[in-house]
Design an enzyme around this catalytic site. Structure first.
Site, PDB file in Angstrom:
ATOM      1  N   GLY A  42       0.823  -1.338  -0.199  1.00 52.98           N
ATOM      2  CA  GLY A  42       0.088  -0.048  -0.135  1.00 52.98           C
ATOM      3  C   GLY A  42       0.834   1.183  -0.003  1.00 52.98           C
ATOM      4  N   ASP A  63      10.534  -6.890  -2.204  1.00 52.53           N
ATOM      5  CA  ASP A  63       9.430  -7.653  -1.668  1.00 52.53           C
ATOM      6  C   ASP A  63       9.441  -9.106  -2.218  1.00 52.53           C
ATOM      7  OD1 ASP A  63       6.707  -8.380  -0.949  1.00 52.53           O
ATOM      8  OD2 ASP A  63       6.324  -6.198  -0.975  1.00 52.53           O
ATOM      9  N   SER A  70      -6.864  -9.495  -2.426  1.00 48.26           N
ATOM     10  CA  SER A  70      -7.122  -8.432  -1.438  1.00 48.26           C
ATOM     11  C   SER A  70      -6.264  -7.440  -1.494  1.00 48.26           C
ATOM     12  CB  SER A  70      -7.109  -9.279   0.020  1.00 48.26           C
ATOM     13  OG  SER A  70      -5.924  -9.991   0.429  1.00 48.26           O
ATOM     14  N   ASN A  71      -5.312  -7.321  -2.243  1.00 47.08           N
ATOM     15  CA  ASN A  71      -4.134  -6.329  -2.188  1.00 47.08           C
ATOM     16  C   ASN A  71      -4.658  -5.170  -3.266  1.00 47.08           C
ATOM     17  OD1 ASN A  71      -1.371  -8.554  -3.004  1.00 47.08           O
ATOM     18  ND2 ASN A  71      -2.353  -7.860  -0.863  1.00 47.08           N
ATOM     19  N   LEU A  72      -5.792  -5.345  -4.085  1.00 44.24           N
ATOM     20  CA  LEU A  72      -5.899  -4.324  -4.920  1.00 44.24           C
ATOM     21  C   LEU A  72      -6.846  -3.384  -4.607  1.00 44.24           C
ATOM     22  CD1 LEU A  72      -6.698  -6.889  -8.092  1.00 44.24           C
ATOM     23  CD2 LEU A  72      -4.413  -5.945  -7.241  1.00 44.24           C
ATOM     24  N   ARG A  74      -6.037  -1.406  -2.373  1.00 44.42           N
ATOM     25  CA  ARG A  74      -5.015  -0.142  -2.151  1.00 44.42           C
ATOM     26  C   ARG A  74      -3.651  -0.275  -2.837  1.00 44.42           C
ATOM     27  NH1 ARG A  74      -4.923  -4.203   0.925  1.00 44.42           N
ATOM     28  NH2 ARG A  74      -3.258  -5.294   1.674  1.00 44.42           N
ATOM     29  N   ASN A 132       5.530  -5.099   8.909  1.00 45.54           N
ATOM     30  CA  ASN A 132       5.666  -5.786  10.124  1.00 45.54           C
ATOM     31  C   ASN A 132       7.007  -5.277  10.938  1.00 45.54           C
ATOM     32  OD1 ASN A 132       8.056  -7.443   9.878  1.00 45.54           O
ATOM     33  ND2 ASN A 132       7.003  -7.544   7.747  1.00 45.54           N
ATOM     34  N   CYS A 188      -2.618  -4.454   9.287  1.00 49.61           N
ATOM     35  CA  CYS A 188      -3.573  -3.983   8.581  1.00 49.61           C
ATOM     36  C   CYS A 188      -4.452  -5.398   8.155  1.00 49.61           C
ATOM     37  CB  CYS A 188      -3.196  -3.358   7.284  1.00 49.61           C
ATOM     38  SG  CYS A 188      -2.254  -1.709   7.451  1.00 49.61           S
TER      39      CYS A 188
END
Ligand SMILES: [Zn+2]
Length: 262
Positions: A42, A63, A70-72, A74, A132, A188
Site C-alpha cells: 500500500g 518484496d 485482497s491487495n488491489l 489499495r 511488520n 492491517c
C-alpha cells in the site's frame, strides 16, 4: 553532475523545472538519485509510481510477495491481471510504463539480516513501506549503521505516521526503542485500512524523498507526522536523540546486526 537534458526530458519534467526550488539542477539531482523502496504494498505502490514519474534515476524495489485479490483495494501499482505475479515485477512494470527512462531493479526477496547490507549499499535513500515490526527494526538498524537516510511511514485503519531518520539526527529507536510485544499492535490484515489512507501516506513519503534529494524545504528529521483521516487532522510531534538509545546513544548495545538477535 550532468545537467544536460534532451528535449523529451525537458517536456516530461517541465512542471518540475518551472519550480524555482527544483529547476534543472534539482531535476538533474533526481535523475542521479538512487532510492530503495522496501515493500511493494500500500505504501510502496504510490511511492514507486511517483518516484518514477518524477524521474528518480534508479529505483530498487524489495518484496517477496505475490499479488493477491485482497491487495488491489489499495496497492495501485498492481492490476487484476497481475494476480499471482511477483509484486516487484508488477510494480516495476507499472513504474516503467509511466517512465521508461528510469532504471528499476526488482528484488524478489524478503529483507533479511543476510541481504540487507548488500541491498542498501547501492542506494542513497531508503523507504520503509513494510508491514511488520521485524522488518521495520531490521531496516532502521541497518540504515543507521550504514549511514543511509530512512524515510518511514506506517498506516493502520484510518491513521498514518511518517518520519525521516537522517544520519546525525534521532534514529528510529530514539522514537520507538523496542518493537511492541507480538500481538499488541494489530496489522492491517487484522484490523483493516482504508485504501486511500495508504495512498496518501505513500505519496507523503514520496514527497519527502524528493525534498531530501533536491535539498529543499524542511524535512521530517526529529518530527513525527501523525494523520487522522477520519478527523482529517495532521499533527507534528517533535522528538530528539535519546542518550540511552540502544542504537545511537552514548553506549550503544547494537553495533552490528548480529548483536541483536537477528
Ligand atoms: Zn537513536
Amino acid at each position: 553532475m550532468d545537467i544536460d537534458f534532451t528535449e523529451n526530458e525537458i517536456q516530461r519534467y517541465a512542471r518540475h523545472i518551472l519550480l524555482a526550488e527544483v529547476g534543472g539542477v534539482g531535476q538533474a539531482k533526481l535523475r542521479a538519485a538512487r532510492v530503495l523502496v522496501v515493500g511493494a504494498g500500500g505504501l510502496g505502490c504510490p511511492l514507486v509510481l511517483y518516484l518514477a514519474a518524477a524521474g528518480v534515476g534508479t529505483i530498487g524495489i524489495v518484496d517477496d510477495d505475490r499479488v493477491s485479490l485482497s491487495n488491489l483495494q489499495r496497492q495501485i501499482a498492481h492490476a487484476t491481471a497481475d494476480i499471482g505475479a511477483p509484486k516487484v515485477v508488477s510494480a516495476a512494470n507499472a513504474a516503467l510504463a509511466i517512465n521508461p527512462a528510469v532504471v528499476v531493479h526488482p528484488y524478489d526477496m524478503r529483507l533479511s539480516p543476510e541481504n540487507v547490507d548488500a541491498l542498501l549499499s547501492g542506494y542513497d535513500i531508503v523507504c520503509d513501506g513494510t508491514d511488520n515490526f521485524a522488518a521495520r527494526y531490521l531496516l532502521a538498524d541497518a540504515c543507521y549503521l550504514a549511514g543511509k537516510i530512512l524515510i518511514s511511514a506506517a498506516v493502520l485503519r484510518f491513521e498514518a505516521q511518517l518520519s525521516t531518520f537522517r544520519p546525525g539526527g534521532p534514529c528510529y529507536r530514539c522514537l520507538y526503542p523496542e518493537a511492541p510485544p507480538a500481538g499488541l499492535v494489530p496489522s492491517c490484515s487484522e484490523a483493516g485500512v482504508l485504501g486511500a489512507v495508504t495512498g496518501v501516506a505513500g505519496t507523503l513519503q514520496a514527497t519527502e524523498v524528493l525534498k531530501e534529494i533536491i535539498g529543499i524545504g524542511t524535512g521530517l528529521s526529529g518530527r513525527l507526522l501523525l494523520w487522522d483521516a477520519l478527523e482529517m487532522s495532521f499533527r507534528n510531534v517533535g522528538f530528539g536523540r535519546d542518550p540511552a538509545c540502544a542504537l545511537c546513544g552514548a553506549h550503544p548495545r547494537i553495533t552490528d546486526l548480529s548483536a541483536h538477535g537477528y
